[in-house]
Enzyme design. Structure first.
Site, short mmCIF file in Angstrom:
data_model
loop_
_atom_site.label_atom_id
_atom_site.label_comp_id
_atom_site.label_asym_id
_atom_site.label_seq_id
_atom_site.Cartn_x
_atom_site.Cartn_y
_atom_site.Cartn_z
N GLU A 1 36.07 35.57 47.10
CA GLU A 1 37.35 35.55 46.38
C GLU A 1 38.28 34.49 46.96
O GLU A 1 38.34 34.31 48.18
CB GLU A 1 38.04 36.92 46.49
CG GLU A 1 39.41 36.96 45.79
CD GLU A 1 40.06 38.34 45.76
OE1 GLU A 1 39.73 39.17 46.64
OE2 GLU A 1 40.88 38.57 44.87
N GLU B 1 37.73 36.90 41.95
CA GLU B 1 36.71 37.45 42.83
C GLU B 1 35.43 37.73 42.07
O GLU B 1 35.46 38.16 40.92
CB GLU B 1 37.21 38.70 43.55
CG GLU B 1 37.80 39.77 42.69
CD GLU B 1 38.64 40.75 43.52
OE1 GLU B 1 38.11 41.27 44.50
OE2 GLU B 1 39.80 40.98 43.16
N ASP C 1 45.19 36.42 48.21
CA ASP C 1 44.17 37.46 48.18
C ASP C 1 42.82 36.74 48.28
O ASP C 1 42.49 35.95 47.39
CB ASP C 1 44.32 38.21 46.85
CG ASP C 1 43.31 39.33 46.65
OD1 ASP C 1 42.52 39.61 47.57
OD2 ASP C 1 43.32 39.92 45.55
N HIS D 1 41.71 38.91 38.81
CA HIS D 1 42.95 39.45 38.25
C HIS D 1 44.11 38.51 38.53
O HIS D 1 44.06 37.73 39.48
CB HIS D 1 43.24 40.82 38.89
CG HIS D 1 43.18 40.75 40.40
ND1 HIS D 1 44.29 40.48 41.15
CD2 HIS D 1 42.14 40.85 41.27
CE1 HIS D 1 43.91 40.43 42.44
NE2 HIS D 1 42.61 40.64 42.53
N HIS E 1 47.61 43.68 41.32
CA HIS E 1 46.81 43.52 40.10
C HIS E 1 47.74 43.37 38.91
O HIS E 1 48.31 44.34 38.42
CB HIS E 1 45.85 44.69 39.90
CG HIS E 1 44.70 44.66 40.87
ND1 HIS E 1 44.58 45.53 41.92
CD2 HIS E 1 43.64 43.82 40.97
CE1 HIS E 1 43.48 45.22 42.62
NE2 HIS E 1 42.90 44.20 42.07
N ASP F 1 38.08 41.54 52.90
CA ASP F 1 39.02 41.16 51.84
C ASP F 1 40.43 41.27 52.41
O ASP F 1 40.86 42.36 52.81
CB ASP F 1 38.81 42.07 50.64
CG ASP F 1 39.49 41.55 49.38
OD1 ASP F 1 40.45 40.76 49.50
OD2 ASP F 1 39.07 41.97 48.28
MN MN Z 1 40.83 40.75 47.38
MN MN Z 2 41.62 40.60 44.42
#
Ligand code: MN
Ligand code: MN
Length: 297
Positions: free
Chosen positions: A282, A189, A96, A156, A164, A85
């Site tokens: 994600e 995600e 992200d 998110h 976030h 990630d």
């Molecule tokens: Mn992530």
């Molecule tokens: Mn994330």
């Protein structure tokens, strides 16, 4: 969305794509997770990005929030289900994105289920869609594979220098009528598992984030606080990045003081409750009538 901001999101996304491609090629049995993490983070910087959060390289029943520790000896092995990630930012605008690989296998049903659910989400997402509809879609697609979503993990919103944001889109259906708005940026995600589909906090904590500066007692605590204020700001950071602040013992005491005083928040590794394998997919999505996926081309 303003053109300049869009361009920053796209630049962060482009760097994220390049780093993901590199990371994927590196995943082989025998690779030290610490070396891989350092290479990935260096590459983000070399390409002109900022590190939005320590690269998470989480194995098997750890779903997320594992990043190597100082002198970590963890090594990839055949059969591991590896989640990588990656967070890149350009002036606080974040890309992200995560992918999963099962070492030694061509395909894996958990990875397929997560990728397909994310794919269907991307097809359906538009301004005005509700959390109710979109969380149900994720759950339905994942369960059609005969596996479970991880219900206490969520996509998110991303905001400037904020990993976030206020909006959460859980992997399990919740009947929330909250609408997803035009111009909102999502780190969407999906996590899948053969287990019961819940994660719990595990240890040791390897990732922290500043909440608010306050006076602290230990010299090491003050040094960490200074770094957090000057350098990491509102973005998460790794214990590994604090190497050199003090001995292992002092570092641990200082982090404990900072967490106890609510100067830092900790993000412990998240382990599937029934210790089952987990996969993750994600992408970062700018929600528009024609959504833009910044983290893939
Ligand atoms: Mn992530
Ligand atoms: Mn994330």
């Amino acid at each position: 969305m303003e053109k300049e901001i869009l361009e920053k999101y796209e630049k962060a996304g482009k760097i994220n794509q390049e780093v993901k491609m590199f990371a994927r090629e590196q995943l082989k049995p025998g690779v030290k997770v610490l070396d891989l993490a350092e290479k990935i983070e260096k590459m983000i910087i070399d390409k002109g990005g900022g590190i939005a959060f320590p690269v998470n390289i989480s194995l098997n029943d750890i779903a997320a929030h594992y990043t190597p520790d100082i002198d970590d000896t963890l090594t990839l092995k055949d059969g591991d289900l590896v989640k990588v990630d990656i967070g890149v930012h350009v002036d606080g605008f974040i890309a992200d994105s995560a992918f999963s690989v099962r070492l030694g296998e061509k395909s894996d049903i958990l990875i397929k289920a997560a990728e397909d659910a994310l794919e269907q989400f991307i097809k359906e997402i538009r301004p005005g869609k509700t959390v109710d509809e979109m969380s149900k879609l994720i759950e339905d697609v994942v369960m059609s594979y005969g596996v479970n979503p991880v219900r206490n993990l969520a996509g998110h919103s991303l905001e400037e220098y904020t990993q976030h944001g206020g909006l959460s889109i859980p992997n399990g259906h919740i009947p929330s009528k909250e609408e997803i708005k035009e111009g909102q940026v999502l780190g969407m995600e999906v996590f899948t598992t053969h287990g019961e589909g819940l994660v719990k906090e595990s240890f040791p904590t390897l990732i922290y984030m500043l909440i608010q500066p306050k006076p602290v007692r230990l010299r090491e605590s003050r040094k960490i606080l200074q770094l957090a204020v000057d350098k990491f700001k509102t973005l998460p950071f790794a214990r590994r990045w604090l190497k050199g602040i003090g001995s292992t013992v002092m570092l641990q005491l200082a982090l404990k003081e900072l967490v106890d005083r609510e100067v830092l928040i900790e993000y412990p590794p998240l382990r599937e409750r029934s210790n089952s394998l987990t996969a993750q997919a994600e992408e970062t999505i700018i929600v528009l009538d024609k959504p833009i996926i910044t983290t893939r081309s």
